[in-house]
Design a protein around this motif. Structure first.
Motif: not given
Ligand SMILES: [Mg+2]
Ligand SMILES: Nc1nc2c(ncn2[C@@H]2O[C@H](COP(=O)(O)OP(=O)(O)OP(=O)(O)O)[C@@H](O)[C@H]2O)c(=O)[nH]1
Length: 442
Positions: A230, A242, A250, A269
């Motif tokens: 991320s 985040g 995530t 992502d």
């Molecule tokens: Mg992540």
């Protein structure tokens, strides 16, 4: 807090935070590990910590395969039992998924609740799921896991008197008569969840955005959990996904546009992997993992600050999941992240051992330009010159082509706009129906 509630689900305590002071749940870790494999249980302890459970001791038995009935051998179980009392543990956590029988036998022998790696990972996913789709996917995985172990679960937990750990694992349970009803309800719920997931998926905004931008070359970030995926998405696209130093932060995919060398790319992502990733999660997260499976290019991110053997283990674990979901055909770039955390000696070693990898740091921006060039090169190596005829009423397509390549040639003809453009092979295929001629061009 790892706990099993009335219907057999495992979930985070309402406040989702580890308790203060002496942890309410104090786990003793066990594992059966073949010779030659790492006997480190640090990752299991890290997983438990993420769920607010403290680790108070561990025992690893070297054996080729776990015992089919009791996971560890009889002698080792006696040792565990003695150590449990000394360490004042009120929970045993196993580094593998246990069969229902192994779990039951272990609980009977050890006299405390036993939880396996799969349940712990499912618990973390449940606590970290935010979107409707994520929550449904996790619930589906939990139900699949629990359905297999419902038989006889309640009665033996009652015999154990597990209820003395108030609010802890397996504190309450319906009687044996409840089991068949529970199993039927679980099956009904699984079908209902599958239907709802289908509906959520077809209306979710990510998918809409995907359809709108489907013409762009797509790049998926994949890698072990906490590798820095991320952070890299943010550094490459200016996104604000985040980021946290915790496992499985995530769960929902985020897609952003990355601009490199005058072309736009879609960068996604998504959920991180781990070794022994529960198959229930791989199945339930099918729609999310699709983002990775359908990508034109996979950027495989690994934490370069890990020791070499751990790094290789993580790379292999990710590769295994990519194979499992059918994402092993796309080309890959290996990215060694967190370069700011390594010394000169390790840097030299990494360059020697992984000559094709790109070393990056999101903190110092080292290697980000090089990574973007590598991504460009990957697509450039498949560039084809194509001639397209875009009808006048499909102006949107022309705009897409301009996004894809700034250097296109266009001439107006009575039938539409004739465009000569160089496109990556995968992308060219998406414009096939407009093709006039196609020629190979380096
Ligand atoms: Mg992540
Ligand atoms: N020093 C340093 N830390 C980094 C770097 N990239 C990420 N981190 C840290 O590593 C931790 C994990 O980063 P994330 O980007 O959340 O990792 P992820 O791969 O998305 O993890 P999950 O979503 O949990 O699978 C965070 O604490 C980041 O601040 C880097 O280049 N250098």
């Amino acid at each position: 807090m790892v706990q099993r509630s009335r219907n057999g689900r495992i979930g985070q305590a309402a406040n989702g935070r580890p308790s203060q002071g002496r942890a309410r749940q104090r786990a003793f870790l066990i594992a059966a590990v073949p010779d030659g494999e790492s006997a480190e249980l640090t990752e299991l302890a890290e997983l438990l910590k993420t769920s607010g459970v403290a680790t108070v001791g561990e025992l690893v038995q070297r054996r080729e395969h776990p015992h089919p009935n009791t996971y560890l051998g009889a002698g080792k179980l006696d040792e565990v039992k003695a150590q449990l009392a000394r360490a004042d543990a009120n929970l045993v956590a196993c580094d593998d998924e246990l069969s229902p029988r192994q779990e039951r036998n272990l609980e009977n022998t050890l006299g405390v609740p036993v939880i396996d790696r799969t349940a712990i990972i499912l618990d973390i996913f449940a606590a970290h799921a935010h979107s409707a789709e994520g929550k449904l996917q996790v619930e589906l995985a939990q139900l699949e896991y629990n359905l297999a172990r419902m038989r006889g679960l309640w009665s033996h937990l009652e015999r154990l008197g597990a209820g003395r750990i108030d609010g802890g694992i397996g504190t309450r349970g319906p009687g044996e008569t409840q089991i068949e009803t529970d199993r039927r309800l679980a099956r009904d719920r699984i079908s209902a969840l599958r239907r709802r997931l289908g509906r959520v998926r077809s209306s979710r905004s990510v998918m809409r955005a995907e359809r709108e931008r489907a013409h762009l070359p797509s790049v998926a970030l994949a890698g072990y959990t906490n590798a820095g995926k991320s952070t890299l998405l943010n550094a490459l696209t200016g996104a604000t996904a985040g980021v946290r130093d915790r496992l499985f932060h995530t769960l929902d995919p985020t897609t952003r546009i990355m601009r490199a060398g005058g072309r736009d790319y879609l960068l996604t992502d998504t959920v991180g992997f781990i070794s022994k990733l529960p198959h229930q999660l791989v199945e339930a997260f099918g729609a999310t993992l699709e983002e990775t499976r359908l990508a034109d290019l996979i950027v495989h991110v690994v934490d370069a600050s890990a020791p070499e053997d751990e790094l290789l283990m993580m790379v292999k674990a990710v590769q295994d999941v990519l194979n499992e979901i059918g994402a092993d055909a796309a080309p890959q770039i290996l990215v060694l992240a967190k370069a700011d955390r390594i010394d000169a000696e390790r840097r030299a070693e990494l360059e020697f051992r992984h000559p094709d990898a790109v070393l990056v740091s999101a903190i110092t921006s080292e290697g980000l330009e090089a990574l973007m060039s590598r991504i460009e090169d990957e697509f450039a190596s498949t560039l084809r010159e194509v001639e397209l005829l875009i009808p006048f009423d499909e102006g949107g397509r022309l705009a897409e082509l301009h996004e894809l390549a700034g250097d296109l040639k266009r001439t107006e003809t009575p039938a539409g706009v004739r465009v000569t453009v160089r496109l990556p092979a995968g992308v060219a295929e998406r414009f096939e129906r407009y093709a006039l001629t196609r020629s190979l061009a380096g």
